[in-house]
Design a protein around this motif. Sequence first.
Motif, PDB file in Angstrom:
ATOM      1  N   PRO A  13       8.034  -1.923  14.591  1.00  0.00           N
ATOM      2  CA  PRO A  13       9.466  -1.916  15.056  1.00  0.00           C
ATOM      3  C   PRO A  13      10.334  -1.259  13.945  1.00  0.00           C
ATOM      4  CG  PRO A  13       8.579  -4.000  13.909  1.00  0.00           C
ATOM      5  CD  PRO A  13       7.425  -2.979  14.369  1.00  0.00           C
ATOM      6  N   ILE A  14      11.593  -0.941  14.346  1.00  0.00           N
ATOM      7  CA  ILE A  14      12.835  -0.610  13.673  1.00  0.00           C
ATOM      8  C   ILE A  14      12.669  -1.116  12.081  1.00  0.00           C
ATOM      9  CG2 ILE A  14      15.147  -0.297  13.622  1.00  0.00           C
ATOM     10  CD1 ILE A  14      14.117   1.500  15.672  1.00  0.00           C
ATOM     11  N   ALA A  15      12.525  -2.383  12.181  1.00  0.00           N
ATOM     12  CA  ALA A  15      12.834  -3.072  10.833  1.00  0.00           C
ATOM     13  C   ALA A  15      11.896  -2.449   9.971  1.00  0.00           C
ATOM     14  CB  ALA A  15      12.858  -4.678  10.924  1.00  0.00           C
ATOM     15  N   ASP A  16      10.504  -2.537  10.305  1.00  0.00           N
ATOM     16  CA  ASP A  16       9.339  -1.690   9.289  1.00  0.00           C
ATOM     17  C   ASP A  16       9.609  -0.538   8.886  1.00  0.00           C
ATOM     18  OD1 ASP A  16       8.455  -4.128  10.387  1.00  0.00           O
ATOM     19  OD2 ASP A  16       6.443  -3.589  10.760  1.00  0.00           O
ATOM     20  N   ILE A  17      10.251   0.503   9.893  1.00  0.00           N
ATOM     21  CA  ILE A  17      10.692   1.653   9.534  1.00  0.00           C
ATOM     22  C   ILE A  17      11.770   1.687   8.410  1.00  0.00           C
ATOM     23  CG2 ILE A  17      11.311   3.940  10.339  1.00  0.00           C
ATOM     24  CD1 ILE A  17       9.935   3.292  13.025  1.00  0.00           C
ATOM     25  N   MET A  18      12.794   0.941   8.851  1.00  0.00           N
ATOM     26  CA  MET A  18      13.886   1.004   7.834  1.00  0.00           C
ATOM     27  C   MET A  18      13.474   0.521   6.205  1.00  0.00           C
ATOM     28  SD  MET A  18      16.574   2.124   8.388  1.00  0.00           S
ATOM     29  CE  MET A  18      17.969   1.857   7.093  1.00  0.00           C
TER      30      MET A  18
ATOM     31  N   MET B  32       0.804  -1.280   0.120  1.00  0.00           N
ATOM     32  CA  MET B  32       0.051  -0.017  -0.164  1.00  0.00           C
ATOM     33  C   MET B  32       0.931   1.359   0.040  1.00  0.00           C
ATOM     34  SD  MET B  32      -3.220  -0.171  -0.080  1.00  0.00           S
ATOM     35  CE  MET B  32      -4.352   1.389   0.334  1.00  0.00           C
ATOM     36  N   TYR B  33       2.045   1.296   0.517  1.00  0.00           N
ATOM     37  CA  TYR B  33       2.827   2.401   0.729  1.00  0.00           C
ATOM     38  C   TYR B  33       3.055   3.291  -0.727  1.00  0.00           C
ATOM     39  CZ  TYR B  33       6.540   5.520   1.012  1.00  0.00           C
ATOM     40  OH  TYR B  33       7.596   6.770   0.791  1.00  0.00           O
ATOM     41  N   ASN B  34       3.332   2.383  -1.809  1.00  0.00           N
ATOM     42  CA  ASN B  34       3.851   3.021  -2.708  1.00  0.00           C
ATOM     43  C   ASN B  34       2.496   3.897  -3.407  1.00  0.00           C
ATOM     44  OD1 ASN B  34       6.384   2.206  -2.915  1.00  0.00           O
ATOM     45  ND2 ASN B  34       5.840   0.272  -4.138  1.00  0.00           N
ATOM     46  N   GLU B  35       1.387   3.036  -3.192  1.00  0.00           N
ATOM     47  CA  GLU B  35       0.191   3.755  -3.806  1.00  0.00           C
ATOM     48  C   GLU B  35      -0.132   5.175  -3.089  1.00  0.00           C
ATOM     49  OE1 GLU B  35      -2.354   0.188  -4.049  1.00  0.00           O
ATOM     50  OE2 GLU B  35      -3.931   1.501  -3.860  1.00  0.00           O
ATOM     51  N   ILE B  36      -0.111   5.120  -1.610  1.00  0.00           N
ATOM     52  CA  ILE B  36      -0.417   6.169  -0.946  1.00  0.00           C
ATOM     53  C   ILE B  36       0.573   7.297  -1.113  1.00  0.00           C
ATOM     54  CG2 ILE B  36      -0.745   7.013   1.510  1.00  0.00           C
ATOM     55  CD1 ILE B  36      -1.579   4.218   2.135  1.00  0.00           C
TER      56      ILE B  36
ATOM     57  N   ASP C 261       1.795  12.610  -3.235  1.00  0.00           N
ATOM     58  CA  ASP C 261       2.542  13.270  -4.216  1.00  0.00           C
ATOM     59  C   ASP C 261       1.718  14.052  -5.438  1.00  0.00           C
ATOM     60  OD1 ASP C 261       4.871  12.703  -2.630  1.00  0.00           O
ATOM     61  OD2 ASP C 261       5.657  11.227  -4.331  1.00  0.00           O
ATOM     62  N   ASP C 262       0.691  13.232  -5.932  1.00  0.00           N
ATOM     63  CA  ASP C 262      -0.130  13.618  -6.905  1.00  0.00           C
ATOM     64  C   ASP C 262      -0.978  14.994  -6.580  1.00  0.00           C
ATOM     65  OD1 ASP C 262       1.008  12.007  -8.590  1.00  0.00           O
ATOM     66  OD2 ASP C 262      -0.737  10.595  -8.680  1.00  0.00           O
ATOM     67  N   HIS C 263      -1.255  15.102  -5.467  1.00  0.00           N
ATOM     68  CA  HIS C 263      -2.070  16.120  -4.747  1.00  0.00           C
ATOM     69  C   HIS C 263      -1.374  17.224  -4.059  1.00  0.00           C
ATOM     70  CE1 HIS C 263      -4.957  12.916  -5.717  1.00  0.00           C
ATOM     71  NE2 HIS C 263      -5.848  13.896  -5.802  1.00  0.00           N
ATOM     72  N   GLN C 264       0.292  17.204  -4.063  1.00  0.00           N
ATOM     73  CA  GLN C 264       1.312  18.130  -3.185  1.00  0.00           C
ATOM     74  C   GLN C 264       0.874  17.946  -1.829  1.00  0.00           C
ATOM     75  OE1 GLN C 264      -0.656  19.799  -6.301  1.00  0.00           O
ATOM     76  NE2 GLN C 264       0.856  18.662  -7.312  1.00  0.00           N
ATOM     77  N   THR C 265       0.526  16.743  -1.146  1.00  0.00           N
ATOM     78  CA  THR C 265       0.287  16.705   0.025  1.00  0.00           C
ATOM     79  C   THR C 265       1.548  15.907   0.757  1.00  0.00           C
ATOM     80  OG1 THR C 265      -1.994  16.515  -0.442  1.00  0.00           O
ATOM     81  CG2 THR C 265      -1.443  15.718   1.730  1.00  0.00           C
ATOM     82  N   THR C 266       2.007  16.358   1.949  1.00  0.00           N
ATOM     83  CA  THR C 266       3.045  15.759   2.579  1.00  0.00           C
ATOM     84  C   THR C 266       2.520  14.327   3.284  1.00  0.00           C
ATOM     85  OG1 THR C 266       4.173  17.654   2.879  1.00  0.00           O
ATOM     86  CG2 THR C 266       4.836  15.897   4.225  1.00  0.00           C
ATOM     87  N   LEU C 267       3.257  13.310   3.179  1.00  0.00           N
ATOM     88  CA  LEU C 267       2.768  12.076   3.661  1.00  0.00           C
ATOM     89  C   LEU C 267       3.689  11.910   4.942  1.00  0.00           C
ATOM     90  CD1 LEU C 267       1.318   9.267   3.972  1.00  0.00           C
ATOM     91  CD2 LEU C 267       3.038   8.254   2.319  1.00  0.00           C
TER      92      LEU C 267
ATOM     93  N   GLU D 188      14.141   2.693   3.202  1.00  0.00           N
ATOM     94  CA  GLU D 188      14.696   2.284   1.888  1.00  0.00           C
ATOM     95  C   GLU D 188      13.989   2.645   0.652  1.00  0.00           C
ATOM     96  OE1 GLU D 188      17.677   0.984   2.031  1.00  0.00           O
ATOM     97  OE2 GLU D 188      17.944   0.239   4.340  1.00  0.00           O
ATOM     98  N   LYS D 189      12.683   2.706   0.802  1.00  0.00           N
ATOM     99  CA  LYS D 189      11.721   3.008  -0.548  1.00  0.00           C
ATOM    100  C   LYS D 189      12.023   4.664  -0.577  1.00  0.00           C
ATOM    101  CE  LYS D 189       8.642  -0.589  -0.154  1.00  0.00           C
ATOM    102  NZ  LYS D 189       7.132  -1.178  -0.081  1.00  0.00           N
ATOM    103  N   GLY D 190      12.476   5.356   0.470  1.00  0.00           N
ATOM    104  CA  GLY D 190      12.802   6.864   0.250  1.00  0.00           C
ATOM    105  C   GLY D 190      11.806   7.536   1.136  1.00  0.00           C
ATOM    106  N   GLN D 191      10.967   7.086   2.062  1.00  0.00           N
ATOM    107  CA  GLN D 191      10.226   7.777   3.045  1.00  0.00           C
ATOM    108  C   GLN D 191      11.171   8.327   4.150  1.00  0.00           C
ATOM    109  OE1 GLN D 191       7.188   8.400   3.000  1.00  0.00           O
ATOM    110  NE2 GLN D 191       6.979   9.535   4.904  1.00  0.00           N
ATOM    111  N   ARG D 192      10.836   9.533   4.421  1.00  0.00           N
ATOM    112  CA  ARG D 192      11.778  10.290   5.541  1.00  0.00           C
ATOM    113  C   ARG D 192      11.077  11.021   6.600  1.00  0.00           C
ATOM    114  NH1 ARG D 192      14.763   7.559   3.148  1.00  0.00           N
ATOM    115  NH2 ARG D 192      16.693   7.989   2.452  1.00  0.00           N
ATOM    116  N   ILE D 193       9.748  11.106   6.458  1.00  0.00           N
ATOM    117  CA  ILE D 193       9.063  11.526   7.657  1.00  0.00           C
ATOM    118  C   ILE D 193       8.179  10.655   8.377  1.00  0.00           C
ATOM    119  CG2 ILE D 193       7.183  13.414   7.908  1.00  0.00           C
ATOM    120  CD1 ILE D 193       8.164  14.876   5.515  1.00  0.00           C
TER     121      ILE D 193
END
Length: 216
Positions: free
Chosen positions: A24-29, A1-5, A10-16, A33-38
């Motif tokens: 857990p840490i592993a899920d965040i990592m 689901m992440y890529n879709e959301i 992004d398409d709506h100029q909204t910050t995710l 790795e996919k580029g999410q920073r927030i």
Amino acid sequence: MYNEIKKYADDHQTTLVAVSKTKPIADIMALYEKGQRIFGENRVQEMTEKYESLPKDIEWHLIGHLQKNKVKYIAPFVSMIHSIDSMELLETVNNQAVKTNRIIPVLLQFHIATEETKFGLNVEEAENILKTLQNTPLQNIQISGVMGMASFTEDEDQVRKEFKQLKVYFEYLKGSYFQDDVLFKHISMGMSGDYKLAIAEGSTMIRVGSAIFGGR
Ligand SMILES: *Cc1c(COP(=O)(O)O)cnc(C)c1O
């Protein structure tokens, strides 16, 4: 689901803001790795622990209710506090920001839901805070907009009405107190179940957890 959301945001100029509470840490990592920073967390201790063990270019957003005595733990690194609901809390954040020589972006949290339990200000309380700040500005906080949580209900019309209300509050405060302040620009609204509605009603920042990470 992440890529879709992420694409939808992004398409709506909204910050995710990816809400990683209880995950857990592993899920965040994996998301990192996919580029999410927030990332968003609702508990101070959990956010602080995750901050310490994860890459330092992550922007941590505190989205849950914040107690004054815990502000000192997050002041050195938090990127945004979404949950300002009193003048006292704002002063505490400012004092701690002074100590770490930072300017901390914050949002005023409004009570828009029908449930009694949700935290937040009404317009009068928000205006009292902003009038106080006009007389005695706090130099180390940056009021960057508003935040709200809609009612937990299947009733789309109700949720839409609450998002519209938050947008009205935002526009009113913008016109009355922040006309020349381009940094007062955020409407943080929308979660897993209602982020599309929120974006349709003008959200600039969605806070999505379970739709990305799975149920808690
Ligand atoms: C948990 C939480 C979210 C995310 O909720 P989901 O339904 O899992 O997307 C958003 N905002 C706040 C304030 C939260 O506490």
